[in-house]
Design a protein around this motif. Sequence first.
Motif: not given
Length: 498
Positions: A197-201, A206-209, A230-238, A434-442
Amino acid sequence: MLKTYFSVVIALGFVTILTVTGCKSEEDFRIERANNARLHFEMAQFKELPQDVHLTLPECIRLALENNLDAKVYKLEEAVAREMRTAEVLGMLPEININNNFTGRSNTPASSSKAYKSGGATYGASTSSDRNINAFNIDFALSIMDFGLAFFNSQQAHDRYLMRQQRSERVSQNLTLDVVRVYFQVAAAQRAMNITRGLLNTCRDRTDLIKRLSAAKKITPFRAFDETSRFIEMERKLTGYILDYQNACIELRSLLGYYPTANITVDDSVLAKVPEFKFPEMEVMEQIALMKRPELYEIDMQKHINVVECRKVLLSMFPSARLFADYNNNNNSYLYKENWWELGIQSAFNLLKIPQKIGEYMSYQAQVEAEQVRSYGQAITVMAQVRIAHADILANKEILDTNTRTFENYNTHLTNSLKNQQITGDLSRLELDHMRLMTAESDIQRIMALGNYYVSYYRLLNAIGIRSMTDSDVKALTEEFNAAQGEAKKEIAKAEQK
């Protein structure tokens, strides 16, 4: 006659009422099930947890052992076995029968006599008993056979009580492992949801960017698709983390004996650091498991029950003897003695039952040998479980170390990138996201691996059959095992001679 007729009618009516009330139809069971369903639903909702309590692992284990219904059932069965043991012990008491008979006549009984020879004297009416007579009797009876069988039954009842205790202990151990497993599922899911949730906030635009960079042709459509995926996958994982969290919360509340909802919060601070678990040598853990596992105790007790059954069969081969002592009192004034004792013994021997008893003895003796083999087989299984649990904890430790190194590398690169003041522009922001996504997943993978590492440690304790494995516990158990080595060597020597 009329009085007897009414008595018979009343007795038949009473028996009919008992028979009718003792029968139940399908409709009766349906109504009873509906009433129980409503009662159990109300009772389940009555027990609730406070809203602002963060439960720790020791508190969850304590609540589960106190409130879990399966554990309570085994405790009640243990109490039943304890009462059955008491009943069998009381069965050794001798029989004591007390009788009192009072007879009364409306007239005085009398008799006459007749001369044996014609010239003999004759006598008039005479009596030898009073009109009212009271006879009192106390009978003490002791059957040697019944006493011996009752003694052996009490020994078997005591063994069954101890078996129930071991079953209750094993249920408590398994319940503890289940609570630990679900607890770390809840804790890991809590942390995963907070991180996601913190990462998504942080990356909510990101989508507009990505759309702006794709429209400006600063990134290729393939990369735009990859970044969006990647972003949609993170939302799905949430969503998956939330579902896992709710399921784990429901299961945890059920184990704790509360109404099964997702309204529970656990203390996940235990996942902030990696614990240092110490283990003794593998041979030591196997020896401890062979001493502490309740299943092995249960097999030994079942073997002793069969041994006692053999003794019961041997006892039944001997002649049955019954000792009795009677005290009698009769207030008939015509008796020379109104009080007297009677002592006696009765004995019987059924020769034709001996072959059957020999067959029973041989069958129970074979059962004893089967329990010995079963005990050895169960011991091999226990040692295998200890080795598997130990291998599992080592594997989880390697996975945890790998995930920790991966997270630390990603986190270091992300921290250095954030400190670089020269990063500007939409493209640089996309790289940082992108680095935040990878770091959060790890980080989430590291947390999940840490939870599995904790669970594998408690699984090892469960395989050994203990609740803790501190240095003092291991030392005490090792000393106990060393003290028993002398007796074990004697048994090994006997087995080698066979």
